[in-house]
Design a protein around this motif. Structure first.
Motif, PDB file in Angstrom:
ATOM      1  N   LEU A  19      22.259 -35.795  54.141  1.00 57.31           N
ATOM      2  CA  LEU A  19      22.457 -37.254  53.532  1.00 57.31           C
ATOM      3  C   LEU A  19      22.486 -37.521  52.861  1.00 57.31           C
ATOM      4  O   LEU A  19      22.862 -38.524  52.322  1.00 57.31           O
ATOM      5  CB  LEU A  19      20.561 -36.958  54.051  1.00 57.31           C
ATOM      6  CG  LEU A  19      20.545 -39.134  54.248  1.00 57.31           C
ATOM      7  CD1 LEU A  19      20.763 -39.215  55.655  1.00 57.31           C
ATOM      8  CD2 LEU A  19      18.945 -39.074  53.913  1.00 57.31           C
ATOM      9  N   LEU A  20      22.189 -37.047  51.051  1.00 55.84           N
ATOM     10  CA  LEU A  20      22.282 -36.554  49.962  1.00 55.84           C
ATOM     11  C   LEU A  20      24.260 -36.678  49.541  1.00 55.84           C
ATOM     12  O   LEU A  20      24.400 -37.671  48.848  1.00 55.84           O
ATOM     13  CB  LEU A  20      22.179 -36.036  48.929  1.00 55.84           C
ATOM     14  CG  LEU A  20      22.529 -36.148  47.807  1.00 55.84           C
ATOM     15  CD1 LEU A  20      21.754 -37.600  47.491  1.00 55.84           C
ATOM     16  CD2 LEU A  20      21.833 -34.901  46.906  1.00 55.84           C
ATOM     17  N   LEU A  21      24.401 -35.998  49.832  1.00 54.18           N
ATOM     18  CA  LEU A  21      26.334 -36.037  50.865  1.00 54.18           C
ATOM     19  C   LEU A  21      27.120 -36.687  50.832  1.00 54.18           C
ATOM     20  O   LEU A  21      27.612 -37.680  50.490  1.00 54.18           O
ATOM     21  CB  LEU A  21      26.403 -34.387  50.792  1.00 54.18           C
ATOM     22  CG  LEU A  21      26.531 -33.284  50.493  1.00 54.18           C
ATOM     23  CD1 LEU A  21      27.040 -31.924  50.944  1.00 54.18           C
ATOM     24  CD2 LEU A  21      27.144 -32.966  49.040  1.00 54.18           C
ATOM     25  N   THR A  25      28.686 -40.127  49.156  1.00 54.21           N
ATOM     26  CA  THR A  25      30.197 -40.506  49.544  1.00 54.21           C
ATOM     27  C   THR A  25      30.628 -41.656  49.564  1.00 54.21           C
ATOM     28  O   THR A  25      31.425 -42.037  49.312  1.00 54.21           O
ATOM     29  CB  THR A  25      30.592 -39.799  50.650  1.00 54.21           C
ATOM     30  OG1 THR A  25      30.330 -37.822  50.527  1.00 54.21           O
ATOM     31  CG2 THR A  25      32.454 -39.794  50.961  1.00 54.21           C
ATOM     32  N   LEU A  26      29.863 -42.686  50.232  1.00 56.10           N
ATOM     33  CA  LEU A  26      29.534 -44.214  50.633  1.00 56.10           C
ATOM     34  C   LEU A  26      29.647 -45.034  49.181  1.00 56.10           C
ATOM     35  O   LEU A  26      29.859 -45.645  49.013  1.00 56.10           O
ATOM     36  CB  LEU A  26      28.842 -44.345  51.658  1.00 56.10           C
ATOM     37  CG  LEU A  26      28.499 -43.368  53.437  1.00 56.10           C
ATOM     38  CD1 LEU A  26      27.537 -44.547  53.872  1.00 56.10           C
ATOM     39  CD2 LEU A  26      29.890 -44.253  53.184  1.00 56.10           C
ATOM     40  N   SER A  35      34.912 -39.768  41.730  1.00 55.49           N
ATOM     41  CA  SER A  35      34.502 -38.512  41.200  1.00 55.49           C
ATOM     42  C   SER A  35      33.155 -38.049  42.046  1.00 55.49           C
ATOM     43  O   SER A  35      32.995 -37.497  42.867  1.00 55.49           O
ATOM     44  CB  SER A  35      33.502 -38.741  39.360  1.00 55.49           C
ATOM     45  OG  SER A  35      33.212 -39.739  39.486  1.00 55.49           O
ATOM     46  N   LEU A  36      32.656 -39.475  42.678  1.00 47.88           N
ATOM     47  CA  LEU A  36      31.029 -39.243  43.645  1.00 47.88           C
ATOM     48  C   LEU A  36      31.737 -39.223  45.153  1.00 47.88           C
ATOM     49  O   LEU A  36      31.639 -38.983  45.677  1.00 47.88           O
ATOM     50  CB  LEU A  36      30.790 -41.381  43.890  1.00 47.88           C
ATOM     51  CG  LEU A  36      30.010 -41.038  42.496  1.00 47.88           C
ATOM     52  CD1 LEU A  36      29.816 -43.160  42.992  1.00 47.88           C
ATOM     53  CD2 LEU A  36      29.084 -40.170  42.125  1.00 47.88           C
ATOM     54  N   VAL A  49      33.785 -43.067  57.601  1.00 53.91           N
ATOM     55  CA  VAL A  49      33.542 -42.598  58.731  1.00 53.91           C
ATOM     56  C   VAL A  49      32.979 -41.654  59.195  1.00 53.91           C
ATOM     57  O   VAL A  49      31.474 -41.396  59.682  1.00 53.91           O
ATOM     58  CB  VAL A  49      34.172 -43.253  59.832  1.00 53.91           C
ATOM     59  CG1 VAL A  49      34.586 -43.019  61.057  1.00 53.91           C
ATOM     60  CG2 VAL A  49      35.496 -44.234  59.522  1.00 53.91           C
ATOM     61  N   THR A  50      33.761 -40.650  59.001  1.00 54.94           N
ATOM     62  CA  THR A  50      32.954 -38.965  58.770  1.00 54.94           C
ATOM     63  C   THR A  50      31.479 -38.911  57.869  1.00 54.94           C
ATOM     64  O   THR A  50      31.117 -38.135  58.392  1.00 54.94           O
ATOM     65  CB  THR A  50      34.158 -38.088  57.659  1.00 54.94           C
ATOM     66  OG1 THR A  50      35.091 -38.365  57.830  1.00 54.94           O
ATOM     67  CG2 THR A  50      33.385 -36.876  57.617  1.00 54.94           C
ATOM     68  N   ALA A  51      31.227 -39.623  56.772  1.00 57.60           N
ATOM     69  CA  ALA A  51      29.579 -39.875  56.404  1.00 57.60           C
ATOM     70  C   ALA A  51      28.873 -40.656  57.397  1.00 57.60           C
ATOM     71  O   ALA A  51      27.939 -40.088  57.076  1.00 57.60           O
ATOM     72  CB  ALA A  51      30.035 -40.625  54.754  1.00 57.60           C
ATOM     73  N   ALA A  52      28.970 -40.931  57.757  1.00 58.22           N
ATOM     74  CA  ALA A  52      28.554 -42.111  58.809  1.00 58.22           C
ATOM     75  C   ALA A  52      27.752 -41.329  59.877  1.00 58.22           C
ATOM     76  O   ALA A  52      26.925 -41.010  60.871  1.00 58.22           O
ATOM     77  CB  ALA A  52      29.149 -43.150  59.235  1.00 58.22           C
TER      78      ALA A  52
END
Length: 308
Positions: A19-21, A25-26, A35-36, A49-52
């Motif tokens: 969840l943190l990763l 990213t978002l 960097s983020l 979309v991948t982060a979602a």
């Protein structure tokens, strides 16, 4: 059967890390921070979309850990949403068309609306399916097998980053799967495996039996030792260059792996020997106690006979 009480904590920790990763990213895409996002050096990056999809996977793990059955069952909904994200992304990439504002661009042509890479989309489908199936008693084993396949494939992808300028890198990270994405897959898959430690194939690892304890001691060196050996071999090839031919390096790798496997198997055999020794001593003490009871019973009978 009793299982390790720490595994639910492992599942929760893995889900929170995933969840943190995804959240970082978002935030990186929202703040336009390279960097983020993890896009330093032109390497592949995780798209929103991948982060979602990973947010859905992490939410599914956390919900299914809840002791209330209705809430745990609700955890299948974000799992199905992750499957939908993966299936939709794969379908649009196969068709070569995506509705605005979504984009098919990867690498330098990517944007905040880029769809996941084909490999990432496929792994999202498998991960979401494992999360949807792990809550059903009859399909726990299938779900754990799917999660294990995601974990191993993500591990191979990470190995690809350590082997740049190779076919392995071109096949996996070179197709658009980022290091952060591979780590998120590993975390989410670990969460799935730790969700139901009392069922499926995880029982062999998580139970309180002597065999499970032995397996837990052996699995760490069995996993980490070949990885470390591969990293050493890769570094040696890069450092030595043409001084070491590929055939020599392959046989050195095989020899090192053989040494590690022999050491692990030997340790396993020694632990079994100790368990057999302890079991034999316990049986001998039990037999001696039974013999003493029989002698005491015979003496009691003799004493009663004398009184009669």
């Amino acid at each position: 059967m009793r299982t390790s009480p720490t595994l639910p904590l492992v599942a929760a920790g893995a889900a929170l890390a995933c969840l943190l990763l995804a959240t970082v990213t978002l935030a990186g895409w929202g703040l336009h921070s390279a960097s983020l996002i993890g896009a330093a050096g032109g390497s592949p990056q995780m798209y929103p979309v991948t982060a979602a999809g990973f947010l859905c996977a992490a939410a599914s793990v956390l919900l299914q850990l809840h002791p209330v059955r209705a809430i745990a069952r609700a955890g299948r909904l974000p799992a199905l949403l992750a499957v939908a994200i993966g299936v939709g992304s794969a379908a649009m990439r196969l068709s070569g068309w995506a509705p605005a504002p979504l984009s098919l661009g990867l690498g330098a042509a990517s944007s905040a609306w880029s769809l996941p890479a084909p490999l990432t989309a496929g792994l999202l489908v498998v991960l979401g399916a494992s999360l949807a199936l792990v809550g059903v008693r009859r399909t726990v084993g299938i779900a754990q097998a799917l999660a294990a396949s995601v974990l191993l494939f993500a591990l191979l992808t990470i190995a690809g980053f350590a082997a740049e300028d190779t076919i392995l890198y071109q096949l996996l990270p070179g197709r658009g799967t980022s290091l952060r994405t591979a780590l998120a897959f590993m975390l989410a898959a670990t969460g799935v495996l730790a969700l139901r430690p009392d069922r499926g194939m995880m029982v062999a690892l998580a139970s309180s039996t002597p065999s499970s304890r032995t397996l837990r001691r052996l699995i760490v060196p069995l996993v980490l030792a070949p990885i470390a050996l591969g990293m050493v071999a890769t570094a040696a090839v890069r450092t030595a260059g043409p001084a070491i031919d590929l055939t020599t390096m392959i046989w050195l790798f095989v020899w090192g792996l053989l040494v590690i496997l022999i050491a692990v198997v030997w340790r396993f055999a020694y632990q079994l020997y100790r368990q057999d020794l302890i079991r034999g001593m316990a049986e001998r003490e039990r037999n001696e106690a039974l013999q003493a009871l029989r002698l005491a019973d015979e003496r009691k009978n003799e004493f009663l006979a004398m009184l009669a």
